[in-house]
Design an enzyme around this catalytic site. Structure first.
Site, PDB file in Angstrom:
ATOM      1  N   THR A 100      -3.587  -7.625   1.035  1.00 38.65           N
ATOM      2  CA  THR A 100      -2.424  -8.465   0.760  1.00 38.65           C
ATOM      3  C   THR A 100      -2.382  -9.701   1.651  1.00 38.65           C
ATOM      4  O   THR A 100      -1.526 -10.561   1.468  1.00 38.65           O
ATOM      5  CB  THR A 100      -1.131  -7.652   0.938  1.00 38.65           C
ATOM      6  N   HIS A 141      -4.561  -6.265  10.490  1.00 38.07           N
ATOM      7  CA  HIS A 141      -4.022  -6.286  11.850  1.00 38.07           C
ATOM      8  C   HIS A 141      -4.335  -4.943  12.506  1.00 38.07           C
ATOM      9  O   HIS A 141      -4.836  -4.023  11.854  1.00 38.07           O
ATOM     10  CB  HIS A 141      -2.535  -6.630  11.878  1.00 38.07           C
ATOM     11  N   HIS A 167      -3.500  -1.580  10.956  1.00 44.66           N
ATOM     12  CA  HIS A 167      -4.317  -1.121   9.829  1.00 44.66           C
ATOM     13  C   HIS A 167      -5.521  -0.308  10.292  1.00 44.66           C
ATOM     14  O   HIS A 167      -6.114   0.427   9.493  1.00 44.66           O
ATOM     15  CB  HIS A 167      -4.872  -2.326   9.045  1.00 44.66           C
ATOM     16  N   LYS A 180       8.113  -0.059   2.920  1.00 43.73           N
ATOM     17  CA  LYS A 180       8.624  -1.415   2.711  1.00 43.73           C
ATOM     18  C   LYS A 180      10.088  -1.362   2.266  1.00 43.73           C
ATOM     19  O   LYS A 180      10.471  -0.528   1.455  1.00 43.73           O
ATOM     20  CB  LYS A 180       7.795  -2.150   1.644  1.00 43.73           C
ATOM     21  N   ARG A 203       6.829  -6.415  -2.172  1.00 42.52           N
ATOM     22  CA  ARG A 203       5.886  -7.365  -1.596  1.00 42.52           C
ATOM     23  C   ARG A 203       5.851  -8.649  -2.418  1.00 42.52           C
ATOM     24  O   ARG A 203       6.020  -8.636  -3.636  1.00 42.52           O
ATOM     25  CB  ARG A 203       4.475  -6.778  -1.570  1.00 42.52           C
ATOM     26  N   GLN A 241      -2.946   4.926  -7.059  1.00 44.05           N
ATOM     27  CA  GLN A 241      -3.633   5.451  -5.881  1.00 44.05           C
ATOM     28  C   GLN A 241      -4.202   6.842  -6.159  1.00 44.05           C
ATOM     29  O   GLN A 241      -5.298   7.175  -5.700  1.00 44.05           O
ATOM     30  CB  GLN A 241      -2.706   5.484  -4.666  1.00 44.05           C
ATOM     31  N   ASP A 250       2.916   7.920   6.059  1.00 46.26           N
ATOM     32  CA  ASP A 250       3.718   7.313   4.999  1.00 46.26           C
ATOM     33  C   ASP A 250       3.000   7.371   3.650  1.00 46.26           C
ATOM     34  O   ASP A 250       3.602   7.096   2.609  1.00 46.26           O
ATOM     35  CB  ASP A 250       4.087   5.870   5.343  1.00 46.26           C
ATOM     36  N   LYS A 269       7.242  -0.633  16.336  1.00 49.69           N
ATOM     37  CA  LYS A 269       5.976  -0.493  15.642  1.00 49.69           C
ATOM     38  C   LYS A 269       4.838  -1.015  16.508  1.00 49.69           C
ATOM     39  O   LYS A 269       4.916  -2.108  17.068  1.00 49.69           O
ATOM     40  CB  LYS A 269       6.034  -1.257  14.321  1.00 49.69           C
ATOM     41  N   LYS A 317       2.793  -5.067  17.077  1.00 47.67           N
ATOM     42  CA  LYS A 317       3.678  -6.193  16.796  1.00 47.67           C
ATOM     43  C   LYS A 317       4.103  -6.848  18.111  1.00 47.67           C
ATOM     44  O   LYS A 317       4.301  -6.185  19.121  1.00 47.67           O
ATOM     45  CB  LYS A 317       4.930  -5.728  16.045  1.00 47.67           C
ATOM     46  N   THR A 318       4.247  -8.175  18.066  1.00 49.49           N
ATOM     47  CA  THR A 318       4.778  -8.924  19.202  1.00 49.49           C
ATOM     48  C   THR A 318       5.868  -9.838  18.675  1.00 49.49           C
ATOM     49  O   THR A 318       6.142  -9.882  17.477  1.00 49.49           O
ATOM     50  CB  THR A 318       3.691  -9.780  19.877  1.00 49.49           C
TER      51      THR A 318
END
Length: 414
Positions: A41, A46, A49, A83, A87, A172, A193, A236, A239-240
């Site tokens: 996506t 990151h 993942h 989510k 998206r 999926q 998840d 999470k 993340k920053t």
């Protein structure tokens, strides 16, 4: 218990399994083929993942065969799991471009050899599906009532769930079914998840091919998930304040990547060593029992080495030493080149912080300065009207700008 599963458990890669004893027995008999998927996506993965792909390498090291499935087909819909809203749709051309970029990132990390590790793209079997035939053949195997019991859908129903997203679980599950037939894949792994989607695939294969009897064990399949990784503060991981920690160095520089790990909370060091490095557990325990700052530096080096390679990890380490201890190689620090004419005329300090990207806006720069977080060449700057001139440039034609204790930039004046 199978040794590979014990390794996953020991290092934090285990939450649930559809049939732990059955999977252990199957793995004891010989190599199994398993898969983990990701949807393209965006143009880069990151660090969040990467958790399943670290698990992939552990299983591969134990002799099993891994498939990295890149969702060039499912990305056209978007996974609603985790989510709060749908998206944003991107073009098919963007998705195809992202597929190639992510495949290259995973190849560098995994090393696809076509046998013990390979990649596939679900666009190959999803893009040209006949929807009516798919509903008759696959949709008939799903219970809407059961789908609505899964957490991913229950949460979204309160805010709104589109019909296109509701189809995601079918796709999926179909991926698992296709990979089982194309590659003999009998195990899907992923974050917790994904539990609903994974068990849907297990159920679909059972309904279509059997696998529950001793005479049909070749179609027996399994699902295994790991906990969703959070920091000790509950936020999470990966993340920053600037956003996600990407693998693409044009989105997150190698130095920033290194510093993210160097600055993790003390309570997270051992957990992140176990998840994001391949050092033996005994060695990890020895490292974290020593000086915590040395342990964080080692963590940063090891993770950077795995993602970006030894050469870039060495540069990041040297740059960090230059930035924060006065040793090391300054050229490895984040660097911005600015024209000499800017400083001949005198450059406002807020403009400087904006140009070096240490602050996103000039307003942010003013707040930083007023709060005492700005310094140039280790000298605190407290006046938002201060002007930086050639007098602030050292004999090497450069100077160092800091924002707080962790953000730094070397300015080269040319």
């Amino acid at each position: 218990m199978n040794a590979a599963i014990e390794t996953l458990k020991e290092r934090g890669f285990f939450a649930q399994c559809t049939d732990l004893e059955g999977l252990s027995a199957k793995m004891d008999k010989g190599p199994v083929t398993f898969y983990v998927g990701c949807d393209p996506t965006g143009p880069s993965l990151h660090i969040g993942h990467m958790v399943p792909f670290f698990a992939l390498r552990h299983l591969r090291n134990a002799g099993h065969h891994g498939i990295a499935l890149i969702g060039g087909g499912t990305a056209r819909i978007g996974d609603p799991s985790g989510k709060t809203e749908m998206r944003k749709m991107i073009t098919y051309e963007q998705i195809d471009s992202n597929v190639e970029k992510i495949k290259a990132q995973l190849d560098r990390f995994i090393g696809f050899d076509g046998t013990t590790a390979l990649s596939d793209n679900n666009k190959n079997w999803l893009a040209d599906l006949n929807y009516i035939d798919f509903l008759r053949d696959i949709g008939s195997c799903f219970s809407v009532n059961r789908m609505l019991t899964f957490e991913a859908y229950k949460q979204r129903l309160e805010r709104g769930l589109s019909f296109i997203e509701f189809n995601y679980q079918l796709l999926q599950a179909y991926d698992f079914y296709m990979l089982h037939q194309r590659h003999g894949c009998c195990l899907q792994i992923g974050g917790d998840d994904q539990w609903g989607n994974i068990t849907a695939g297990v159920d679909l294969i059972r309904r279509k091919l059997g696998g529950t009897t001793e005479l049909n064990k070749e179609h027996e399949v399994f699902g295994l998930t790991f906990p969703l990784i959070t920091r000790s503060d509950g936020k999470k991981m990966g993340k920053t304040e600037k956003g996600a920690i990407f693998l693409d160095p044009s989105l997150t520089s190698v130095f920033e990547f290194f510093q993210y790990w160097r600055n993790v909370a003390d309570a997270d060091v051992r957990k992140f060593f176990l998840l994001f490095t391949f050092l033996p557990v005994a060695e990890i325990d020895s490292i974290v029992k020593g000086d915590i700052n040395a342990a964080k530096e080692r963590l940063a080096y090891e993770v950077t080495k795995e993602i970006h390679g030894t050469e870039d990890a060495d540069k990041a380490l040297s740059g960090a030493h230059a930035a924060f201890s006065g040793a090391g190689d300054k050229s490895s620090m984040p660097t911005v080149e600015l024209s000499k004419s800017l400083f001949e005329a005198g450059m406002n300090v807020c403009d400087l912080y904006f140009e070096t990207k240490l602050c996103a806006t000039k307003s942010d720069a003013r707040r930083l300065i007023q709060q005492g977080g700005a310094s140039i060449n280790s000298k605190n700057i407290s006046d938002v009207k201060a002007v930086i001139s050639l007098a602030d440039v050292d004999s090497d034609g450069e100077f160092v700008v800091k924002a707080g204790k962790k953000k730094i930039c070397r300015v080269v004046v040319e």
